[in-house]
Design a protein around this motif. Structure first.
Motif, mmCIF file in Angstrom:
data_model
loop_
_atom_site.group_PDB
_atom_site.id
_atom_site.type_symbol
_atom_site.label_atom_id
_atom_site.label_comp_id
_atom_site.label_asym_id
_atom_site.label_seq_id
_atom_site.Cartn_x
_atom_site.Cartn_y
_atom_site.Cartn_z
ATOM 1 N N MET A 188 -10.260 56.440 34.620
ATOM 2 C CA MET A 188 -9.237 57.481 34.713
ATOM 3 C C MET A 188 -8.955 58.118 33.357
ATOM 4 O O MET A 188 -8.418 59.228 33.288
ATOM 5 N N SER A 189 -9.298 57.434 32.269
ATOM 6 C CA SER A 189 -9.084 57.999 30.934
ATOM 7 C C SER A 189 -10.187 58.965 30.520
ATOM 8 O O SER A 189 -10.049 59.647 29.512
ATOM 9 N N ILE A 190 -11.272 59.040 31.274
ATOM 10 C CA ILE A 190 -12.369 59.965 30.971
ATOM 11 C C ILE A 190 -12.014 61.345 31.506
ATOM 12 O O ILE A 190 -11.605 61.473 32.665
ATOM 13 N N PRO A 191 -12.144 62.406 30.707
ATOM 14 C CA PRO A 191 -11.756 63.758 31.176
ATOM 15 C C PRO A 191 -12.507 64.158 32.444
ATOM 16 O O PRO A 191 -13.725 63.969 32.554
ATOM 17 N N ASP A 195 -16.845 65.728 35.071
ATOM 18 C CA ASP A 195 -17.262 65.701 36.468
ATOM 19 C C ASP A 195 -17.482 67.127 36.991
ATOM 20 O O ASP A 195 -18.477 67.410 37.678
ATOM 21 N N GLU A 196 -16.533 68.002 36.655
ATOM 22 C CA GLU A 196 -16.644 69.371 37.157
ATOM 23 C C GLU A 196 -17.873 70.068 36.590
ATOM 24 O O GLU A 196 -18.572 70.810 37.299
ATOM 25 N N ALA A 197 -18.155 69.836 35.315
ATOM 26 C CA ALA A 197 -19.346 70.451 34.723
ATOM 27 C C ALA A 197 -20.614 69.909 35.370
ATOM 28 O O ALA A 197 -21.567 70.672 35.631
ATOM 29 N N ALA A 198 -20.638 68.620 35.660
ATOM 30 C CA ALA A 198 -21.817 68.036 36.298
ATOM 31 C C ALA A 198 -21.981 68.562 37.721
ATOM 32 O O ALA A 198 -23.108 68.823 38.173
ATOM 33 N N ARG A 199 -20.877 68.732 38.447
ATOM 34 C CA ARG A 199 -20.985 69.252 39.816
ATOM 35 C C ARG A 199 -21.452 70.703 39.815
ATOM 36 O O ARG A 199 -22.179 71.134 40.723
ATOM 37 N N MET A 200 -21.052 71.479 38.808
ATOM 38 C CA MET A 200 -21.529 72.865 38.717
ATOM 39 C C MET A 200 -23.033 72.899 38.490
ATOM 40 O O MET A 200 -23.702 73.872 38.885
ATOM 41 N N ASP A 201 -23.573 71.843 37.869
ATOM 42 C CA ASP A 201 -25.017 71.757 37.663
ATOM 43 C C ASP A 201 -25.737 71.148 38.860
ATOM 44 O O ASP A 201 -26.954 70.929 38.810
ATOM 45 N N VAL A 212 -23.024 60.188 33.895
ATOM 46 C CA VAL A 212 -21.881 60.687 33.123
ATOM 47 C C VAL A 212 -20.892 59.566 32.802
ATOM 48 O O VAL A 212 -20.528 59.359 31.635
ATOM 49 N N ILE A 213 -20.459 58.833 33.824
ATOM 50 C CA ILE A 213 -19.382 57.864 33.651
ATOM 51 C C ILE A 213 -19.874 56.585 32.986
ATOM 52 O O ILE A 213 -19.280 56.115 31.997
ATOM 53 N N LEU A 214 -20.939 56.001 33.506
ATOM 54 C CA LEU A 214 -21.391 54.722 32.967
ATOM 55 C C LEU A 214 -21.746 54.774 31.480
ATOM 56 O O LEU A 214 -21.410 53.847 30.730
ATOM 57 N N PRO A 215 -22.443 55.812 30.994
ATOM 58 C CA PRO A 215 -22.736 55.837 29.548
ATOM 59 C C PRO A 215 -21.488 55.856 28.666
ATOM 60 O O PRO A 215 -21.553 55.442 27.503
ATOM 61 N N LEU A 216 -20.361 56.321 29.203
ATOM 62 C CA LEU A 216 -19.124 56.371 28.431
ATOM 63 C C LEU A 216 -18.268 55.115 28.613
ATOM 64 O O LEU A 216 -17.246 54.968 27.935
ATOM 65 N N ALA A 217 -18.677 54.242 29.519
ATOM 66 C CA ALA A 217 -17.853 53.083 29.880
ATOM 67 C C ALA A 217 -18.364 51.792 29.269
ATOM 68 O O ALA A 217 -18.078 50.717 29.799
#
Length: 303
Positions: A188-191, A195-201, A212-217
């Protein structure tokens, strides 16, 4: 009609301002010093049992109960470790391999499934999401003894007794409630803009989770891994209930067996105990930076 503006004189630091700043620095330094001294004192007290265990494991038989206690053995007797391992009914490496198999698979299952559940609760929107998360958290208040008999009956019906499956498979179905909670808080602390940028792609939810999430976690995953390795490496009740064959014992069961057959050889007992503790201590110090960072960023540190 022209307007004139008065230029305000620059506020120059005065002697009182400098003395107040220096006083603040002195107070902060004194507070940090006291805090560090308290931490050092507490760490020293908490490490005394382990230091005594290490010292006793290196003493020759008959020197364990000398009073006043001798912290540095004379001589340092390393053969205690080899003799203690040879005194067990089954070669010690068998217990180590069994414990490694259970710990690795159960920890891997917890990290994978808990991260998936935490991602769903943190980043996805679905009906009754908060209610389901509340149900997951409420299981943390349920004592393990309450579900002990039902779980035993289920595993007996499945024919899993005297195997490693009861100690591994449940952790591949959601892991633990605490792991889900910790990872959800971190996710929840990840902006959400990521997600929105990835979904646009054109990325799907699973691709967002993986790329996206796992590399930052990393810090949160390292924290969960340390907790799980600690739990499974030292677990005693589960193997005691589900495993009957001595060649399938874990290190915790082997330690209990050794205590029953060689309880009078305290130096041997401490040697086997050190062999159980050392791997977890090494893991903690190796991943200490990620562990502390994961606790802070997940909101559990109270800061």
């Amino acid at each position: 009609m022209s307007q004139t503006t008065e230029r305000q004189p620059l506020a120059l630091p005065t002697a009182n301002t400098n003395s107040a700043a220096r006083l603040g620095l002195v107070k902060r330094g004194a507070r940090d010093l006291v805090g560090h001294l308290l931490l050092i004192a507490g760490s020293t007290v908490m490490s005394i049992p382990m230091l005594w265990m290490l010292s006793t494991s290196l003493k020759r038989t008959g020197q364990e109960w000398v009073f006043p206690p001798v912290w540095i053995p004379d001589p340092i007797w390393w053969p205690n470790y080899l003799e203690a391992m040879n005194a067990l009914p089954v070669p010690f490496y068998v217990y180590v391999v069994n414990t490694l198999v259970i710990t690795f698979n159960a920890t891997l299952g917890t990290v994978i499934t808990s991260s998936l559940a935490g991602f769903a609760f943190a980043r996805l929107r679905f009906p009754a999401r908060n209610f389901m998360f509340l149900l997951v958290i409420s299981t943390m208040m349920l004592p393990g003894a309450v579900t002990l008999i039902p779980r035993f009956l289920i595993f007996r019906y499945l024919g899993w007794l005297d195997t490693f499956l009861p100690l591994i498979i449940p952790y591949w179905f959601g892991g633990t409630a605490f792991s889900i909670f910790l990872l959800r808080q971190f996710f929840m602390s990840i902006p959400r803009e990521l997600d929105e940028a990835a979904r646009m792609d054109g990325a799907s939810s699973l691709q967002i989770y993986w790329w996206v999430i796992l590399p930052l976690a990393g810090p949160a995953l390292a924290t969960v891994t340390i907790f799980q390795v600690w739990d499974h490496w030292n677990e005693f009740m589960g193997p005691l209930i589900y495993i009957n064959s001595m060649e399938k014992y874990t290190i915790a069961l082997a330690l209990r067996t050794f205590q029953n057959i060689r309880s009078q050889r305290v130096n041997y007992l401490m040697a086997v105990s050190m062999l159980q503790v050392i791997p977890v201590v090494i893991l903690f110090f190796a991943a200490q930076k990620y562990f502390i960072r994961g606790i802070q960023l997940s909101g559990l540190s109270g800061r």
